[in-house]
Structures are given as C-alpha cells and as structure tokens.
Design a protein around this motif. Structure first.
Motif, mmCIF file in Angstrom:
data_model
loop_
_atom_site.group_PDB
_atom_site.id
_atom_site.type_symbol
_atom_site.label_atom_id
_atom_site.label_comp_id
_atom_site.label_asym_id
_atom_site.label_seq_id
_atom_site.Cartn_x
_atom_site.Cartn_y
_atom_site.Cartn_z
ATOM 1 N N GLY A 1 -1.759 -91.946 -26.827
ATOM 2 C CA GLY A 1 -2.481 -91.924 -28.097
ATOM 3 C C GLY A 1 -3.751 -92.746 -28.111
ATOM 4 O O GLY A 1 -4.324 -92.982 -29.185
ATOM 5 N N VAL A 2 -4.214 -93.173 -26.947
ATOM 6 C CA VAL A 2 -5.405 -94.020 -26.885
ATOM 7 C C VAL A 2 -6.639 -93.234 -27.322
ATOM 8 O O VAL A 2 -6.932 -92.149 -26.799
ATOM 9 N N VAL A 3 -7.345 -93.788 -28.295
ATOM 10 C CA VAL A 3 -8.626 -93.238 -28.745
ATOM 11 C C VAL A 3 -9.591 -94.417 -28.845
ATOM 12 O O VAL A 3 -9.526 -95.216 -29.790
ATOM 13 N N GLN B 1 -1.569 -86.637 -38.622
ATOM 14 C CA GLN B 1 -2.073 -85.496 -37.869
ATOM 15 C C GLN B 1 -2.110 -85.745 -36.357
ATOM 16 O O GLN B 1 -2.435 -84.832 -35.597
ATOM 17 N N ALA B 2 -1.797 -86.948 -35.946
ATOM 18 C CA ALA B 2 -1.831 -87.252 -34.514
ATOM 19 C C ALA B 2 -0.779 -86.432 -33.778
ATOM 20 O O ALA B 2 0.291 -86.127 -34.310
ATOM 21 N N ARG B 3 -1.081 -86.095 -32.546
ATOM 22 C CA ARG B 3 -0.170 -85.267 -31.752
ATOM 23 C C ARG B 3 0.636 -86.123 -30.783
ATOM 24 O O ARG B 3 0.228 -87.225 -30.416
ATOM 25 N N TYR B 4 1.756 -85.554 -30.362
ATOM 26 C CA TYR B 4 2.634 -86.225 -29.414
ATOM 27 C C TYR B 4 2.481 -85.510 -28.077
ATOM 28 O O TYR B 4 2.967 -84.398 -27.906
ATOM 29 N N PHE B 5 1.750 -86.117 -27.145
ATOM 30 C CA PHE B 5 1.429 -85.486 -25.864
ATOM 31 C C PHE B 5 0.891 -84.066 -26.079
ATOM 32 O O PHE B 5 1.280 -83.121 -25.403
ATOM 33 N N GLY B 6 0.023 -83.937 -27.071
ATOM 34 C CA GLY B 6 -0.633 -82.666 -27.339
ATOM 35 C C GLY B 6 0.092 -81.742 -28.294
ATOM 36 O O GLY B 6 -0.449 -80.706 -28.683
ATOM 37 N N ALA B 7 1.306 -82.096 -28.686
ATOM 38 C CA ALA B 7 2.097 -81.225 -29.561
ATOM 39 C C ALA B 7 2.182 -81.821 -30.968
ATOM 40 O O ALA B 7 2.403 -83.022 -31.126
ATOM 41 N N PRO B 8 2.013 -80.992 -31.995
ATOM 42 C CA PRO B 8 2.156 -81.499 -33.366
ATOM 43 C C PRO B 8 3.627 -81.746 -33.702
ATOM 44 O O PRO B 8 4.511 -81.038 -33.227
ATOM 45 N N LEU B 9 3.875 -82.763 -34.520
ATOM 46 C CA LEU B 9 5.231 -83.063 -34.970
ATOM 47 C C LEU B 9 5.339 -82.779 -36.459
ATOM 48 O O LEU B 9 4.437 -83.107 -37.232
ATOM 49 N N ASP B 10 6.456 -82.170 -36.882
ATOM 50 C CA ASP B 10 6.669 -81.975 -38.310
ATOM 51 C C ASP B 10 7.517 -83.122 -38.848
ATOM 52 O O ASP B 10 7.720 -84.136 -38.185
ATOM 53 N N ASP B 11 8.036 -82.968 -40.076
ATOM 54 C CA ASP B 11 8.752 -84.084 -40.698
ATOM 55 C C ASP B 11 10.114 -84.343 -40.066
ATOM 56 O O ASP B 11 10.794 -85.304 -40.422
#
Length: 250
Positions: free
Chosen positions: A144-146, A214-224
């Motif tokens: 998640g480094v930006v 809105q951040a992704r987890y290794f490129g994949a979106p996470l829902d609730d």
C-alpha cells in the motif's frame, strides 16, 4: 499414522511436522528440497506410499497470474491422482478466507480453482480457509505504499499467527474428513489499515497509514466483508497480536 505434508519446508509445514511427530504420528515433510515435487509429480508415489493423510500447505514460487494458476492446477491434479493410487483417506488443503470474493486477484482465482478440483475429486477432503497471517503484515504494508505514506483498506480484517494455523491443522488431521470447508481466524478483528498500523508501530516503523475505503488489497477491491471469516463458526486461534509481537522480540 503416516501423514505427508506437501510444502513441509515452508512457513506452515516446518511448524506442522514437529507438532504431528510429538503427537506420535509418522509425519513426512515433502517438498522439492526433499525430492518431492507436486508440480511435476516427481517423488510423489514414493512419498505417499502407506500414507493415511496428505496436508497440502505448498505455495506457488511465482504469483504472476498464469504461473500461480498453473502451479495450483497441476500440483493439485498430481496430488489427487497419486493419493487415489496410494489409498490416502484424507486430503487437507490450506486455502484463504474469502478467496471466492476476490475475483480480481489472480492468486485468489487460482486458490478457488484448487478448491474446485479437490471438491470434484475422489479423495475425502477438508479445505481449511485461513485469514492472513501476522507474518504477512509487513508485506501488506508494502503493498500500500504511496509516496511517504501507506494507503490501505478500511475493510474488516482478522489475521492470526502462523503457529495457530499449524496447531489447527494438526487437530484437523486427527478429525474425520469434513468434505467441506473449515475457517480459521485470529481472536481480534479490526480494519486492514488499523491492524497494519499496529504492526508498524510495534516494529518501530514511523510511516503514516492512511485508512482509505477505496484502497485495494494487492490490486483487488475489498467489499464490506473484507478479509474476515464469512461463516458463523470459525475456529479462532488463541494468540493475540501483542503476544505474537512479544514472542518475536524474545
């Protein structure tokens, strides 16, 4: 009884084998380093001779989409074929909680495909879906480094110690095949961002973690539903995060 641990030299395997041996089982660590390669099939027949249970905790050497799919597809097919020939009574495979909820992840697609092969096979089985391990929190942080910050999801998260995964697998070895799925998770739940923030603070890392829905987890979106158990009765590991940190420091 004889138990063959595929991936026996890895993070989980090297903890599981001695637990099984202490319980009086003939536990065999099988991996390419011991001459057993599930991907090619080399050494499988000899390793599985006389085995009652096979525990597959192996992992792909490459997580590139095509490579990881090939690994789990071929190795699982080879294992199931060899197990049928050897008369193995229980196939146990370590998978990931919520794998079917992350179709944008090539790794998770491969794990779902692996699970499908096991369910369609002839060997009685238990699929063990675990949440992420405490040992992986550093890698999750780096994903998640930006710039000078770390941006991570606010989705639910319930990681556990790898030692607790090994302990749970040792107990499942002695159970009858579930012919279904068992979930493992840690005793504490929070968001991905919060848990990784705790990890960085515990390791002296001063970088700022930004909680971003809105951040992704290794490129994949996470829902609730995030990376938490989806079933009602997951098996919970006993080790809390602070205790794990203390063990590592010791």
């Amino acid at each position: 009884m004889k138990i063959v641990v595929i991936g026996g030299s890895g993070l989980i395997g090297k903890q599981l084998v001695p637990i099984l041996q202490k319980r009086g089982h003939e536990a065999v660590a099988a991996s390419p380093s011991t001459g057993v390669n599930a991907l090619t099939g080399a050494g499988l027949a000899g390793a599985l001779a006389g085995a009652s249970v096979v525990v597959d905790v192996s992992n792909a050497p490459s997580w590139e989409d095509a490579a990881v799919m090939e690994f789990f597809d071929k190795s699982t097919r080879n294992l199931l074929t060899a197990e049928s020939a050897a008369g193995v009574k229980h196939h146990i495979a370590l998978s990931v909680v919520g794998a079917d909820l992350l179709p944008d992840s090539g790794y998770m697609r491969a794990k779902v495909a692996q699970e499908g092969l096991i369910r369609a096979g002839k060997v009685p089985y238990t699929i063990v879906r675990a949440t992420q391990f405490f040992e992986f929190l550093g890698g999750i942080a780096e994903s998640g480094v930006v710039g000078d910050t770390i941006r991570l999801p606010t989705a639910p998260f319930q990681p556990l110690a790898s030692a607790d995964v090994a302990g749970a697998l040792a107990a499942i070895v002695e159970d009858a095949p579930a012919n279904g799925t068992v979930e493992l998770a840690g005793p504490e739940a929070s968001s991905v961002a919060e848990f990784v923030g705790r990890f960085l603070a515990a390791t002296g890392d001063k970088r700022t973690v930004i909680a971003d829905p809105q951040a992704r987890y290794f490129g994949a979106p996470l829902d609730d539903r995030g990376l938490a158990p989806v079933g009602k009765n997951p098996r919970l590991g006993p080790t809390r995060f602070e205790a794990w940190v203390g063990q590592r420091k010791a």
